[in-house]
Design a protein around this motif. Structure first.
Motif, short mmCIF file in Angstrom:
data_model
loop_
_atom_site.label_atom_id
_atom_site.label_comp_id
_atom_site.label_asym_id
_atom_site.label_seq_id
_atom_site.Cartn_x
_atom_site.Cartn_y
_atom_site.Cartn_z
N ASP A 263 0.83 -1.20 0.00
CA ASP A 263 0.00 0.00 0.00
C ASP A 263 0.88 1.26 0.00
OD1 ASP A 263 -2.94 0.89 0.44
OD2 ASP A 263 -1.77 2.09 1.85
N THR A 264 1.96 1.22 0.76
CA THR A 264 2.89 2.37 0.81
C THR A 264 3.50 2.61 -0.57
OG1 THR A 264 3.40 1.68 3.05
CG2 THR A 264 4.88 3.29 2.07
N ASP A 265 3.84 1.51 -1.24
CA ASP A 265 4.40 1.65 -2.61
C ASP A 265 3.37 2.30 -3.53
OD1 ASP A 265 6.78 0.34 -1.88
OD2 ASP A 265 5.95 -1.64 -2.37
N ALA A 266 2.12 1.86 -3.41
CA ALA A 266 1.07 2.41 -4.27
C ALA A 266 0.92 3.91 -4.04
CB ALA A 266 -0.26 1.69 -4.01
N ARG A 267 1.01 4.32 -2.78
CA ARG A 267 0.93 5.77 -2.48
C ARG A 267 2.07 6.52 -3.15
NH1 ARG A 267 -2.37 7.20 1.98
NH2 ARG A 267 -3.02 5.31 3.05
N ALA A 268 3.28 5.96 -3.04
CA ALA A 268 4.46 6.62 -3.63
C ALA A 268 4.31 6.71 -5.14
CB ALA A 268 5.73 5.86 -3.26
N MET A 269 3.78 5.65 -5.75
CA MET A 269 3.59 5.66 -7.21
C MET A 269 2.56 6.72 -7.60
SD MET A 269 3.67 1.56 -7.86
CE MET A 269 3.17 1.62 -9.57
N ALA A 270 1.48 6.79 -6.82
CA ALA A 270 0.45 7.79 -7.14
C ALA A 270 1.05 9.20 -7.07
CB ALA A 270 -0.72 7.66 -6.17
N ARG A 298 -6.21 1.06 -7.10
CA ARG A 298 -7.49 1.75 -7.33
C ARG A 298 -7.69 2.85 -6.29
NH1 ARG A 298 -10.35 -3.82 -7.79
NH2 ARG A 298 -10.41 -4.18 -10.04
N ALA A 299 -7.46 2.49 -5.03
CA ALA A 299 -7.74 3.43 -3.94
C ALA A 299 -6.89 4.70 -4.06
CB ALA A 299 -7.50 2.75 -2.59
N HIS A 300 -5.64 4.53 -4.48
CA HIS A 300 -4.74 5.69 -4.53
C HIS A 300 -4.70 6.33 -5.91
CE1 HIS A 300 -3.71 4.73 -0.49
NE2 HIS A 300 -3.21 3.56 -0.81
N GLY A 301 -5.47 5.79 -6.84
CA GLY A 301 -5.53 6.40 -8.17
C GLY A 301 -4.29 6.15 -9.01
N VAL A 302 -3.66 4.97 -8.83
CA VAL A 302 -2.52 4.62 -9.69
C VAL A 302 -3.07 4.00 -10.98
CG1 VAL A 302 -0.44 3.18 -9.92
CG2 VAL A 302 -1.06 4.15 -7.69
N PRO A 303 -2.79 4.60 -12.14
CA PRO A 303 -3.29 4.00 -13.38
C PRO A 303 -2.67 2.63 -13.59
CG PRO A 303 -2.27 6.16 -13.79
CD PRO A 303 -1.96 5.79 -12.37
N MET A 304 -3.49 1.66 -14.01
CA MET A 304 -2.97 0.31 -14.25
C MET A 304 -2.95 0.05 -15.75
SD MET A 304 -4.83 -1.94 -11.28
CE MET A 304 -6.44 -1.14 -11.35
N ALA A 305 -1.75 -0.26 -16.26
CA ALA A 305 -1.61 -0.68 -17.65
C ALA A 305 -1.42 -2.18 -17.67
CB ALA A 305 -0.42 0.03 -18.30
N LEU A 306 -1.61 -2.75 -18.84
CA LEU A 306 -1.45 -4.20 -19.02
C LEU A 306 -0.54 -4.44 -20.21
CD1 LEU A 306 -5.00 -5.80 -19.11
CD2 LEU A 306 -3.20 -6.23 -17.45
N ALA A 307 0.33 -5.45 -20.11
CA ALA A 307 1.20 -5.76 -21.25
C ALA A 307 1.47 -7.25 -21.29
CB ALA A 307 2.50 -4.96 -21.15
N THR A 308 2.10 -7.70 -22.38
CA THR A 308 2.36 -9.15 -22.51
C THR A 308 3.60 -9.58 -21.76
OG1 THR A 308 3.67 -8.86 -24.52
CG2 THR A 308 1.30 -9.29 -24.81
N ASP A 309 4.61 -8.69 -21.60
CA ASP A 309 5.93 -9.08 -21.09
C ASP A 309 6.55 -10.12 -22.02
OD1 ASP A 309 8.17 -9.09 -19.46
OD2 ASP A 309 7.31 -10.37 -17.91
N CYS A 310 6.11 -10.16 -23.29
CA CYS A 310 6.57 -11.19 -24.23
C CYS A 310 8.07 -11.46 -24.06
CB CYS A 310 6.27 -10.71 -25.66
SG CYS A 310 7.00 -11.78 -26.91
N ASN A 311 8.40 -12.62 -23.54
CA ASN A 311 9.81 -13.01 -23.36
C ASN A 311 9.88 -14.53 -23.34
OD1 ASN A 311 10.31 -14.24 -20.56
ND2 ASN A 311 9.13 -12.43 -19.99
N PRO A 312 11.06 -15.10 -23.62
CA PRO A 312 11.13 -16.55 -23.80
C PRO A 312 11.08 -17.35 -22.50
CG PRO A 312 13.30 -15.58 -24.03
CD PRO A 312 12.34 -14.44 -23.88
N GLY A 313 11.17 -16.67 -21.35
CA GLY A 313 11.21 -17.41 -20.09
C GLY A 313 9.92 -17.34 -19.32
N SER A 314 9.66 -16.18 -18.72
CA SER A 314 8.54 -16.08 -17.78
C SER A 314 7.22 -15.71 -18.44
CB SER A 314 8.87 -15.04 -16.71
OG SER A 314 8.92 -13.76 -17.28
#
Ligand code: DI6
Ligand code: FE
Length: 396
Positions: A263-270, A298-314
């Protein structure tokens, strides 16, 4: 007005001012000239060419804001080993993981890397993607890091797509190398060289107990700042390592993965305006169980993006539609959040203000779908309803 055309009778998911019922989009000179309800179409556009969308849905074209799409080889054997019980971290510590792709990438010529990367790029484009972020990070030496970034730029010349590059020299510590020495003697000089060639749009790093500490990443970020480059970070993916706080301190565009963020990280990001890039493909493939703190974002208003992370491992994933489905099913995002995550918020994660929504003045990067509602895009699994991709006004 030159080359104006109208996409009429469409349902619209604008990510900006909503349009109820059937609407129209006017495209002129590669940009969106007007958007609104069908009945409000200004007379000025009455003579323009019309494409009847017959009720199809138009969204902004998708952006894949986090990929490692340029790489040599594959890791199907590691996939088997994980099925036999090895963990992602164990494989990495045993010299597999990222390092095995480094070996394959160093061994490939620039043309071979290009040829291997093109089918992955084409798979993304086939699902309405107009902009892709591509990282280096499988070279870990100056020449191969630069080669990867050159391949990234060449991909953008071969296909109608916008390419945004990230220098990810701080991705893994090469075997037999001291992490601090690697940062100072290889990573930072390679960053300077890549920047001098115009190959770098942003600087990324992997802050993790199997990679680099916040202090080591900070040294790279300090150089990025000196060069005027924005930063982003693979943060809190496998453990809470302090990456998000660091990213926020440097005003990062995004902090990515973030399963172990607090939660603290989310605040810092916001406070820093840092986007959370969620990568459900990696969460799924390594069978992670720690959920990213979606409610805190959501609570702190951090925009959430989505991506594939397309990579051969994870995350050997080349489908943003599937990433949307996974984000809803695994992370409990709403379909609207998922769509925002691959459009408006993905653009924001890349620092782009001219795309990611349907509004006058923005680039005409659009996707037309054979669906009636935005939720259908996230709901189906393994089905591609793309009807038409439009890149800078061009029908592709
Ligand atoms: N986190 C990831 O998920 C990718 N890189 C990173 O820092 C994985 C890269 C790989 O396993 O090859
Ligand atoms: Fe990644």
């Amino acid at each position: 007005m030159q080359s104006a055309y109208v996409l009429s009778n469409a349902r619209l998911a604008t990510m900006a001012t909503p349009v109820e019922g059937l609407g129209a989009v006017v495209v002129a000179d590669g940009a969106i000239a007007w958007v609104g309800a069908q009945g409000d179409l200004p007379d000025a556009f009455a003579q323009a060419d019309r494409h009847d969308m017959q009720g199809r849905l138009i969204t902004p074209a998708f952006l894949d804001c986090h990929t490692h799409l340029v790489h040599g080889g594959h890791r199907a054997r590691e996939f088997e080993m994980r099925l036999e019980g090895a963990s992602y971290e164990e494989l990495a510590r045993a010299g597999g993981g990222i390092m095995s792709t480094v070996t394959a990438t160093r061994a490939a010529s620039e043309d071979a890397l290009l040829a291997q990367s093109l089918p992955r790029l084409d798979a993304l484009l086939a699902e309405g993607v107009s902009c892709i972020e591509l990282k280096s990070g499988y070279g870990l030496d100056r020449d191969t890091e630069l080669t990867m970034l050159r391949v990234a730029r060449r991909l953008g010349e071969l296909r109608p797509v916008r390419i945004v590059t990230s220098f990810l020299g701080a991705h893994a510590v090469p075997a037999g190398t001291d992490a601090d020495a690697y940062i100072d003697e290889i990573c930072i000089p390679a960053l300077r060289a890549a920047h001098a060639e115009g190959l770098v749009d942003a600087v990324d790093g992997f802050c993790e107990n199997i990679a680099f500490t916040p202090a080591q990443i900070a040294r790279v970020f300090t150089i990025a700042r000196e060069l005027g480059l924005p930063v982003k970070l693979h943060a809190e993916q496998l453990s809470h390592s302090g990456g998000t706080t660091l990213a926020a301190r440097y005003g990062a565009l995004s902090a990515d993965h973030v399963e172990y963020a607090t939660d603290t990280d989310a605040r810092a990001m916001a406070a820093a305006g840092t986007v959370a890039v969620l990568l459900p493909g990696a969460f799924y493939a390594i069978r992670e169980t720690q959920m990213p703190p979606v409610d805190a974002f959501r609570a702190h208003g951090v925009p959430m993006a989505l991506a594939t992370d397309c990579n051969p491992g994870s995350s050997p994933l080349t489908s943003l539609l599937l990433a949307m489905n996974m984000a809803c099913t695994l992370f409990r995002l709403t379909p609207d959040e998922a769509l925002r995550g691959v459009t408006l918020h993905a653009a924001r994660a890349l620092g782009l203000n001219d795309t990611g929504a349907i509004a006058p003045g923005l680039r005409a990067d659009l996707a037309v779908w054979n669906v009636e509602t935005p939720a259908e895009l996230a709901y189906r699994i393994g089905f591609n309803p793309l009807y038409q991709r439009i890149f800078g006004g061009r029908l592709c």
